[in-house]
Design a protein around this motif. Structure first.
Motif, short mmCIF file in Angstrom:
data_model
loop_
_atom_site.label_atom_id
_atom_site.label_comp_id
_atom_site.label_asym_id
_atom_site.label_seq_id
_atom_site.Cartn_x
_atom_site.Cartn_y
_atom_site.Cartn_z
N ALA A 91 20.62 52.10 67.10
CA ALA A 91 19.36 52.20 67.87
C ALA A 91 18.76 50.82 68.11
CB ALA A 91 18.36 53.10 67.14
N HIS A 93 20.08 59.76 71.35
CA HIS A 93 19.03 58.76 71.61
C HIS A 93 17.98 59.30 72.58
CE1 HIS A 93 17.07 54.99 72.75
NE2 HIS A 93 17.62 54.44 71.69
N LYS A 152 14.12 59.76 71.66
CA LYS A 152 13.11 59.06 72.48
C LYS A 152 12.08 60.05 73.02
CE LYS A 152 11.61 55.46 74.99
NZ LYS A 152 10.63 56.07 75.84
N LEU A 174 12.62 54.26 66.22
CA LEU A 174 11.77 54.16 67.42
C LEU A 174 10.29 54.16 67.06
CD1 LEU A 174 13.65 56.52 69.95
CD2 LEU A 174 13.74 54.03 69.81
#
Lengths: 323, 258
Positions: free
Chosen positions: A108, B97, B101, B136
């Motif tokens: 990531a 991902h 997100k 994140l």
């Protein structure tokens, strides 16, 4: 180039890293890429010498005092710098619990994700296609990765053979001092729960039960079969989670890994996490009411049907055969 | 203490799966669904944390099509306080991902003290949504958590991670943090009649996200039944008792363990 992760605890190798080396060597040959191994450690790692005997270009020791005991923050920081310094095309790792913990975070950070738990790959004109097992082992999926390198790939335990990792040459050992930022979690020392009272790795015959056994009372019926055969009783994870059998009887990635002469799976569907713990048994016998259960893919003998119909007949016939 | 629990709707464990027409996923029509197993344990642990603490809020969040609302309703009936439904039809087309997100954008402003997820989904089994989400959101994470020391609730949280081959390790975290929960961490409660009634009055917020393209996505090219690695001899031809008798014969004459 390809980077391959060498996992260790106190400089003792996790053997699945050799499987990762085998995988990386295969991919390296297919794509014409050189391979370097990466060992995060807090000192001059005693493992480096051993790993340098494999056919690799380099062994990179990513060194920082905070890497003595594994943390996801520490390992991610260390790896981030190694990747920035070396620009690999692929980063290959064994799909261990530790890798599951930090690899997605690392990927990531590069705006990537992991193609995880692959069981094989093939090379289609320089583009790799990876196969993952999905739906608890019931289906396979061929997967490609879009975008630019680096690509992060992990392989399931047993997908490659560690003893096929090629030796030869002596790779240069290179120390890379890496910076590690704040570690936001404090690790205590790893420990083993109360020693297992039974060592199933030594069993010649194992009778294992899964969800299909339905209730704790029915365990007795499987025990009768085990007794008739002179076998040890084991189970898949849900049975031990429900505390119908103690955890030291659990077979699979979080339990014991066994290779008995005969393994009889009763009402076990064959999720990956179970299969990695028993697929090397000499003869695998599966009884399951679902003809599509993945356990039949690795079974030598299979019976489709209700285990409660099968068990009494087995006990009776075994007793007859023995008398 | 606010705990967000991420839960996913997946195909029922016992469902017979057929490959869909586009060969990129299963045929979802007529498939029975259930809540992903380890997500159920994540919810249970969150409820127990709130009970031990004596205060707090458990917010359940799911990403999926309209049918996934069942997962939220079921969680509310078990004791969760409110729900967030991020509505995405055909969510199997999203890469991990993208999922992380989208969830990050939907829950960031909640400023939760803890986020729980199951350790992986039983369908796509990516096992990375939680970890990417933590990155994140800029918070630390722990995966494969098998115990939480509730005595530590008022200070830094002590969590027990499962390692391999019977090994374990405790880690201490400052909040906020994200934990992925292993199945079997505790026994899951049933929804009570009272809980089911109360759930009807609980809020479910719907979020319709904009899904951003993700250039580095992994893409499923094709799904198929696993190739058999072994020749399996099927015994009994549908007759279990005959199969059992034949098996004992094999155990005696071919495998030679009797």
């Amino acid at each position: 180039m390809i980077l391959v992760f060498i996992e260790h605890k106190d400089c003792v190798l996790n053997k699945t890293s050799l499987e990762a080396i085998t995988a990386a060597q295969g991919i390296g040959k297919d794509l014409g890429l050189k391979i370097s191994a990466v060992i995060p450690c807090d000192k001059d790692c005693a493992l480096a010498q051993e790993i340098s005997n494999y056919d690799l270009e380099k062994v990179i020791m990513a060194k920082n005092e905070k890497l003595g005991i594994y943390t996801p923050d520490g390992y991610t920081d260390a790896w981030e710098q190694v990747i920035k310094a070396t620009n690999p095309t692929y980063v290959i790792m064994a799909h261990t619990y530790q890798v599951r913990d930090f690899a997605p975070k690392l990927a990531a950070r590069f705006g990537k994700e992991v193609v995880g738990d692959c069981i094989r790959y093939r090379n289609e004109d320089g583009k790799l296609v990876f196969t993952r097992r999905i739906f608890l082992g019931k289906l396979d999926a061929d997967v490609i990765i879009e975008g630019d390198a680096p690509y992060f790939v992990t392989f399931q335990s047993g997908a490659f053979r560690g003893d096929n990792a090629e030796k030869g040459g002596s790779a240069n050992i290179e120390t890379m001092d890496v910076e590690v930022g704040e570690i936001r979690m404090k690790p205590e020392a790893p420990f083993q729960e109360a020693k297992a009272s039974i060592d199933l790795t030594k069993s010649a015959i194992i009778v294992a039960v899964g969800r299909g056994i339905k209730s704790q009372e029915n365990i007795e019926k499987a025990q009768e079969l085990a007794d008739a055969l002179g076998a040890d009783l084991a189970a898949s994870r849900p049975i031990c989670d429900a505390e119908w059998l103690p955890i030291d009887r659990q077979i699979g990635s979080s339990g014991q890994t066994v290779a008995p002469k005969v393994y009889i799976a009763l009402g076990i569907s064959g999720a990956i996490q179970h299969i990695v713990g028993m697929k090397n048994a000499g003869t695998i016998i599966a009884i399951n009411k679902d003809a599509e259960a993945p356990i039949f893919d690795i079974a030598d003998y299979g019976i489709v049907g209700d285990i409660f119909d099968a068990m009494p007949v087995l006990v009776e016939e075994i007793k007859k055969a023995k008398s | 203490m606010k705990i967000i629990v991420l839960m996913k709707q997946v195909a029922n464990k016992d469902a017979v799966l057929r490959v869909g027409n586009d060969e990129k996923w299963i045929d979802e029509s007529d498939i029975a669904h259930q809540t992903n197993e380890s997500d159920g344990y994540a919810l249970e642990e969150a409820l127990r944390m709130k009970e031990a603490k004596g205060e707090g809020e458990v917010v359940v969040c799911t990403l999926g099509g309209q049918s996934a609302k069942t997962v939220i309703k079921d969680a509310l009936a078990r004791g969760a306080d409110r729900g967030i439904h991020i509505i995405v039809e055909n969510d199997q087309k999203l890469s991990p991902h993208q999922i992380a997100k989208t969830i990050a954008d939907a829950i960031r402003d909640e400023n939760a003290d803890l986020i729980f997820t199951g350790l992986q989904s039983d369908d796509a089994s990516y096992g990375q949504t939680g970890v990417i989400l933590a990155e994140l959101l800029g918070i630390p994470h722990a995966t494969i958590v098998i115990d939480i020391d509730r005595e530590s609730l008022n200070g830094n949280l002590r969590v027990k991670r499962e390692l391999e081959s019977g090994w374990y390790q405790w880690f201490v975290y400052q909040l906020p943090a994200l934990l992925t929960i292993q199945s079997g961490i505790s026994q899951i409660r049933y929804a009570s009649l009272k809980g089911i009634m109360a759930a009807k009055r609980k809020e479910i917020k719907e979020v319709t996200p904009t899904i951003e393209d993700f250039g580095a996505a992994q893409q499923i090219q094709k799904v198929y039944m696993p190739l058999k690695t072994k020749q399996t001899q099927m015994l009994g031809d549908g007759d279990v008792k005959r199969g059992a008798a034949e098996l004992v014969e094999k155990l005696k004459t071919e495998i030679r363990v009797i």
